[in-house]
Motif scaffolding. Structure first.
Motif, short mmCIF file in Angstrom:
data_model
loop_
_atom_site.label_atom_id
_atom_site.label_comp_id
_atom_site.label_asym_id
_atom_site.label_seq_id
_atom_site.Cartn_x
_atom_site.Cartn_y
_atom_site.Cartn_z
N VAL A 62 0.88 -1.44 -0.30
CA VAL A 62 0.09 -0.20 -0.01
C VAL A 62 0.82 1.35 0.14
O VAL A 62 1.82 0.97 0.76
CB VAL A 62 -1.03 0.14 1.06
N VAL A 63 0.69 2.07 -0.81
CA VAL A 63 1.58 3.10 -0.71
C VAL A 63 0.37 4.72 -1.02
O VAL A 63 -0.72 5.31 -2.01
CB VAL A 63 1.82 3.51 -2.22
N PRO A 64 0.72 5.43 0.42
CA PRO A 64 -0.51 5.95 0.22
C PRO A 64 -0.27 7.47 -0.44
O PRO A 64 1.09 8.27 -0.70
CB PRO A 64 -0.17 6.58 2.25
N ILE A 65 -1.47 7.93 -1.02
CA ILE A 65 -1.33 9.09 -1.46
C ILE A 65 -2.11 10.45 -1.31
O ILE A 65 -3.41 10.66 0.11
CB ILE A 65 -1.52 9.30 -2.96
N ILE A 66 -1.93 11.78 -0.76
CA ILE A 66 -2.98 12.80 -1.15
C ILE A 66 -3.63 13.12 -1.75
O ILE A 66 -2.61 13.90 -3.18
CB ILE A 66 -2.12 14.04 0.15
N ALA A 67 -4.63 13.20 -2.76
CA ALA A 67 -5.41 13.63 -3.45
C ALA A 67 -5.58 15.41 -3.71
O ALA A 67 -5.42 15.80 -2.70
CB ALA A 67 -6.86 13.26 -3.40
N LYS A 68 -5.52 15.95 -4.55
CA LYS A 68 -6.09 16.81 -4.80
C LYS A 68 -4.72 17.61 -3.93
O LYS A 68 -6.41 18.75 -3.38
CB LYS A 68 -7.51 17.15 -4.55
N ALA A 69 -3.46 17.41 -3.97
CA ALA A 69 -2.80 18.28 -3.04
C ALA A 69 -2.96 20.25 -4.00
O ALA A 69 -2.28 20.56 -2.60
CB ALA A 69 -1.30 17.67 -3.02
N ASP A 70 -3.57 20.09 -4.28
CA ASP A 70 -3.73 21.74 -5.45
C ASP A 70 -4.52 22.54 -3.90
O ASP A 70 -5.22 23.79 -3.99
CB ASP A 70 -4.08 21.75 -6.49
#
Ligand code: GDP
Ligand code: MG
Length: 296
Positions: free
Chosen positions: A165-173
């Motif tokens: 599992v690799v976490p991602i912060i979505a919509k970082a803009d």
């Protein structure tokens, strides 16, 4: 004269064969509806599209995802062929009752393990087995700037038992750089607190270089990314980006977000290790459990 057998070319032959056959790399995306999963898949492919085979065309708008669906493209770099399959999933977390919302994704991952095991048990030994096992799961986190939601904790824990599992912060803009860094730190602390063991894993076999590489990833995650299905023109160059009234986010600018870092991680620095970890840890755990069950 001494005869020349030529076994010194064997490694190059094997290498050549491997390169010709190419790598197959399978990624799945998971997370709440509307966090930009389908958009990011489109962005990854668009950013180095060479030979394409799939439903997503460069500027086709993203539609709501209603079923688990694989999109596949071949990427060629320095004559190395990589078949990149990304499996899109419908979001969840928008129902009143989210119980077991992760089941279809877990089932999909286990089904691939079970298909591989079946082929392994029946295929001729030297035959190459088509590998559909999922090597990496990108888990999308909402850019709240606060903390993980309880459902994130539960789902990441479940997923981490079967896949990298690799976490991602979505919509970082939607976060300022300060907010982004604070959020990243917060999430890392929460992952530790909740005892969620994510990729990468340290093993005794790791040498110093690998330990360092793993450490750099731990300090990096979650990748804060921006996706876009639109091209924008910046300085005469067409890039993937998001344009609004006060400016443009260039998805491929390392100063704007960590999309390039994520792409490099997936297709360059950790490709081989994600594949190996899947085979040696996740698949092996599945396999020994299945074979043990057969014996009883
Ligand atoms: P999914 O349900 O997770 O597959 O999300 P979609 O890819 O369908 O995207 C949902 C909406 O979010 C669309 O309107 C996208 O244009 C928008 N979106 C996707 N990625 C981003 C992003 O990085 N930043 C912003 N601001 N919006 C995004
Ligand atoms: Mg979608």
């Amino acid at each position: 004269a001494q005869s020349y057998v030529g076994f010194d070319t064997i490694t190059t032959q094997i290498e050549h064969k491997l390169l010709k056959r190419g790598f197959q790399f399978n990624v799945i995306v998971a997370g709440q509806t509307g966090l930009g999963k389908s958009t990011l898949i489109n962005t990854i492919f668009a950013s180095h599209l060479i030979d394409s085979k799939g439903r997503l065309e460069a500027d086709e708008p993203v539609r709501q995802t209603t079923e688990i669906q694989a999109v596949s493209h071949v990427i060629v770099e320095n004559s190395v062929k990589l078949r990149l399959n990304i499996v899109d999933t419908p979001g969840y977390g928008d129902q009143v009752n989210n119980e077991n919302c992760w089941d279809p994704i877990i089932k999909y991952i286990k089904d691939q393990h079970s298909a591989y095991l079946r082929k392994e048990l029946t295929a001729m030994r030297d035959r190459h087995i088509q590998d559909t096992r999922i090597h990496c799961c990108l888990y999308f986190i909402s850019p709240t700037g606060h903390s993980l939601r309880p459902i994130d904790v539960i789902v990441m824990k479940k997923l981490s038992e079967v896949v990298n599992v690799v976490p991602i912060i979505a919509k970082a803009d939607s976060l300022t750089l300060e907010e982004r860094d604070a959020f990243k730190q917060k999430i890392r602390a929460e992952l530790v607190y909740h005892n969620i063991r994510l990729y990468p894993f340290d093993t005794e076999e790791n040498d110093d270089e690998e330990i360092q590489l793993n450490e750099s990833i731990r300090n990096m995650i979650p990748f804060a990314v921006v996706g876009s299905e639109r091209n924008v023109i910046i300085g005469g160059k067409t890039v993937r980006g998001r344009k609004n009234r006060w400016g443009v986010v260039n998805v491929e600018d390392r100063e704007h977000c960590e999309f390039v870092q994520l792409r490099d991680f997936l297709t360059r620095t950790h490709l081989q290790d994600l594949i190996e970890t899947t085979a040696q840890i996740h698949y092996e755990a599945f396999r020994s459990k299945q074979l043990l069950a057969l014996k009883d």
